[in-house]
Design a protein around this motif. Sequence first.
Motif, PDB file in Angstrom:
ATOM      1  N   SER A 233      31.780  17.718  71.761  1.00  0.00           N
ATOM      2  CA  SER A 233      33.178  17.077  71.697  1.00  0.00           C
ATOM      3  C   SER A 233      34.078  17.789  71.194  1.00  0.00           C
ATOM      4  CB  SER A 233      33.155  15.681  71.106  1.00  0.00           C
ATOM      5  OG  SER A 233      32.167  14.907  71.762  1.00  0.00           O
ATOM      6  N   GLN A 234      33.850  18.537  70.084  1.00  0.00           N
ATOM      7  CA  GLN A 234      34.755  19.549  69.655  1.00  0.00           C
ATOM      8  C   GLN A 234      35.366  20.541  70.650  1.00  0.00           C
ATOM      9  OE1 GLN A 234      33.348  20.778  65.845  1.00  0.00           O
ATOM     10  NE2 GLN A 234      33.136  18.587  64.994  1.00  0.00           N
ATOM     11  N   ASN A 235      34.207  21.178  71.051  1.00  0.00           N
ATOM     12  CA  ASN A 235      34.224  22.224  72.168  1.00  0.00           C
ATOM     13  C   ASN A 235      35.153  21.720  73.288  1.00  0.00           C
ATOM     14  OD1 ASN A 235      32.969  24.447  70.620  1.00  0.00           O
ATOM     15  ND2 ASN A 235      31.081  23.747  71.388  1.00  0.00           N
ATOM     16  N   ALA A 236      34.806  20.494  73.694  1.00  0.00           N
ATOM     17  CA  ALA A 236      35.500  19.937  75.078  1.00  0.00           C
ATOM     18  C   ALA A 236      36.875  19.613  74.634  1.00  0.00           C
ATOM     19  CB  ALA A 236      34.793  18.713  75.306  1.00  0.00           C
ATOM     20  N   ASN A 273      31.443   9.832  77.878  1.00  0.00           N
ATOM     21  CA  ASN A 273      31.972   8.934  77.346  1.00  0.00           C
ATOM     22  C   ASN A 273      32.090   7.509  78.119  1.00  0.00           C
ATOM     23  OD1 ASN A 273      32.826  10.316  74.980  1.00  0.00           O
ATOM     24  ND2 ASN A 273      34.667  10.613  75.666  1.00  0.00           N
ATOM     25  N   ILE A 274      31.966   7.518  79.595  1.00  0.00           N
ATOM     26  CA  ILE A 274      32.064   6.423  80.121  1.00  0.00           C
ATOM     27  C   ILE A 274      30.573   5.725  80.215  1.00  0.00           C
ATOM     28  CG2 ILE A 274      32.079   5.589  82.669  1.00  0.00           C
ATOM     29  CD1 ILE A 274      34.592   7.741  83.145  1.00  0.00           C
ATOM     30  N   LEU A 275      29.705   6.522  80.542  1.00  0.00           N
ATOM     31  CA  LEU A 275      28.123   6.045  80.374  1.00  0.00           C
ATOM     32  C   LEU A 275      28.043   5.464  79.207  1.00  0.00           C
ATOM     33  CD1 LEU A 275      25.543   5.631  81.686  1.00  0.00           C
ATOM     34  CD2 LEU A 275      25.162   7.911  81.188  1.00  0.00           C
ATOM     35  N   ALA A 276      28.314   6.341  77.873  1.00  0.00           N
ATOM     36  CA  ALA A 276      28.154   5.914  76.770  1.00  0.00           C
ATOM     37  C   ALA A 276      28.530   4.538  76.318  1.00  0.00           C
ATOM     38  CB  ALA A 276      28.646   6.840  75.708  1.00  0.00           C
ATOM     39  N   HIS A 277      29.719   4.277  76.735  1.00  0.00           N
ATOM     40  CA  HIS A 277      30.482   2.878  76.532  1.00  0.00           C
ATOM     41  C   HIS A 277      29.798   1.854  77.313  1.00  0.00           C
ATOM     42  CE1 HIS A 277      33.712   3.973  73.892  1.00  0.00           C
ATOM     43  NE2 HIS A 277      34.092   4.890  74.552  1.00  0.00           N
ATOM     44  N   HIS A 278      29.194   2.264  78.423  1.00  0.00           N
ATOM     45  CA  HIS A 278      28.615   1.226  79.167  1.00  0.00           C
ATOM     46  C   HIS A 278      27.236   0.901  78.550  1.00  0.00           C
ATOM     47  CE1 HIS A 278      27.080  -0.869  82.735  1.00  0.00           C
ATOM     48  NE2 HIS A 278      26.003  -0.349  82.493  1.00  0.00           N
ATOM     49  N   LEU A 279      26.534   1.902  78.032  1.00  0.00           N
ATOM     50  CA  LEU A 279      25.367   1.540  77.179  1.00  0.00           C
ATOM     51  C   LEU A 279      25.552   0.730  76.080  1.00  0.00           C
ATOM     52  CD1 LEU A 279      23.484   5.200  77.579  1.00  0.00           C
ATOM     53  CD2 LEU A 279      23.085   2.974  79.048  1.00  0.00           C
ATOM     54  N   LEU A 280      26.677   1.023  75.103  1.00  0.00           N
ATOM     55  CA  LEU A 280      26.876   0.225  74.263  1.00  0.00           C
ATOM     56  C   LEU A 280      27.154  -1.496  74.414  1.00  0.00           C
ATOM     57  CD1 LEU A 280      29.242   2.563  71.983  1.00  0.00           C
ATOM     58  CD2 LEU A 280      26.983   1.550  71.413  1.00  0.00           C
ATOM     59  N   ASP A 397      35.797   8.802  72.601  1.00  0.00           N
ATOM     60  CA  ASP A 397      34.399   9.117  72.155  1.00  0.00           C
ATOM     61  C   ASP A 397      34.132   7.911  71.306  1.00  0.00           C
ATOM     62  OD1 ASP A 397      33.762  11.667  72.802  1.00  0.00           O
ATOM     63  OD2 ASP A 397      35.472  12.187  71.660  1.00  0.00           O
ATOM     64  N   PRO A 398      32.524   7.469  71.518  1.00  0.00           N
ATOM     65  CA  PRO A 398      32.031   6.350  71.010  1.00  0.00           C
ATOM     66  C   PRO A 398      32.269   6.240  69.374  1.00  0.00           C
ATOM     67  CG  PRO A 398      30.700   6.825  72.434  1.00  0.00           C
ATOM     68  CD  PRO A 398      31.872   8.148  72.464  1.00  0.00           C
ATOM     69  N   ASN A 399      32.277   7.882  68.727  1.00  0.00           N
ATOM     70  CA  ASN A 399      32.161   7.870  67.334  1.00  0.00           C
ATOM     71  C   ASN A 399      31.171   6.961  66.508  1.00  0.00           C
ATOM     72  OD1 ASN A 399      34.848   9.492  67.546  1.00  0.00           O
ATOM     73  ND2 ASN A 399      35.929   7.737  67.737  1.00  0.00           N
ATOM     74  N   VAL A 400      30.089   6.904  67.233  1.00  0.00           N
ATOM     75  CA  VAL A 400      29.100   6.505  66.166  1.00  0.00           C
ATOM     76  C   VAL A 400      28.454   7.626  65.251  1.00  0.00           C
ATOM     77  CG1 VAL A 400      26.517   5.633  66.520  1.00  0.00           C
ATOM     78  CG2 VAL A 400      28.114   5.028  68.099  1.00  0.00           C
TER      79      VAL A 400
END
Length: 559
Positions: A233-236, A273-280, A397-400
Amino acid sequence: SLALLKLALHKEDAGDEDEESRNAEGTPSAFHLLLAAFTVLLHRYTGDVDIAIGSSSAGSSTPLILRLAVDPADTFWTIVRRVQEVEREADADALPYEDVVKALHKDEDEITHPIFRVRFFDETDRPRENFIRSTSLTSDLTIFVTRPPATTRSSLAPQISLRILYNSLLFSPVRISFIVDQLSVLLRKVAANPNALVGSVPLLTPSQRERLPNPTADLHWCDWKGAITDVFSQNAKRFPDRTCVVQSVPVTTLDAPQETLVYTYGDIRRASNILAHHLLQGGVQREEVVMIYAHRSVELVVAVMAVLKIGATFSVIDPAYPPSRQVIYLEVAQPRGLVVLAGAGKIGVTVREFLSNNLKIRVEVPALAFSPSGDILGGLVNGADVLGSHYHLAETDPNVVIGPDSVGTLSFTSGSTGIPKGVRGRHYSLTHFFPWMGERFSLSEESKFTMLSGIAHDPIQRDIFTPLFFGARLYVPTAEDIGTPGRLAEWMDDNKVTVTHLTPAMGQLLSAQATRHIPSLSNAFFVGDVLTKRDCLRLQSLAPNVRIINMYGTTETQR
């Protein structure tokens, strides 16, 4: 003392109990409040929800045995009222201690198990001496509560002293001091909020907290650089327009030039990020397994990063595996999420039946794929894309919080000696070698990596994570590039690849019938099987500038 006074003055809400029942129970005494706090401590230390305590009666010399139920979801004030009620009932039904012991052990020839192992007395009570004497050897902890005589000039806050007897084989003086300190902390916390849940009231004193390490802090075990998701994420964020993944597109004819699809670091970050929030939102919890039904593609990178971003554990199923092997993976992993890549095809009937009948999948993404316009799609359910409601979170970012000991991967052994075994991998391992590799082998953001490993083998982790760590490029071939004799060397030369991870078998495939050299290839990391001198010589004749590194078995060496 001040905490006890605050609790004694606590007024319950009118809705908690009716006035008659409140009057019947009366204001709890300092003894009741301390006993309730002591019971909560025992529950927190042991996890027991059914606690027996030997005690004394204020009204007679008959000892009491108090059996108290504690649930983490109970409020402290609930425990206080329960202590009062249980004590009142025990006082009303009091029997000589010897009669209770005989009744409980009537079918036993010898009494071997004590009824309780902790005791809590008011020093002013007068329990029978034989009760104290007979239970001392089987009691591990005894607390006597003392309150000195008070005058009208004394402080309103009760002055309480504790005298503690303990089993020195189980407790040290320092540990007893810790217990007293935590009892004091507990009382201060619940005095501020008597309706706090007993399972979540903080117990640590400031000095104890200082002695404990922060579980999310960088402990500098090996200069840990952070979770791969954080580094990515830092690189992105720093270089959102830098090329991240270059996906080759299958050609329609043998003489047609091969086209590629280019995805930037910003593209991969937004899609993951989009997929991560969907899984959460679907209910996937920390370190639960999300199974990815995959193929070699940019979508595999997105799926892996999304799962790791939410603190979950990813595992990969190769559709080429027999259904029986796929079922073994699922049975071992017990996934709670499922991500199917659109290019991987449909899940087989027998595997789908196992998923439906034997697993508790909370969330499924039926067809993950990038659209021609560059949007990430999850597949249609009831006429709408499953990821559509999360597009607005692409830049979030989910920031978990992920620590070095967080479990991020579930890989499987080959099964050559029996049923495949699952191997869990920590986040610490995923980035452990990269700083050293960068320095030793000159890896940087200018490097160009390949995705050639078997997608269900753990070397795929190095294929994906190494370039993302360095901010470099990852090149993904087509199935034809790998399967057509001689084509893989041409593909690597066309893309000027500089770094690759290979098994000896893939190295042999690369050199077989190759007609093109790969002068750009500078590093080849071999894993997974015996590397022979013959294999090395073949590759060196194909790539004259290559340096060959034997990394042995990654399942073992990176853990």
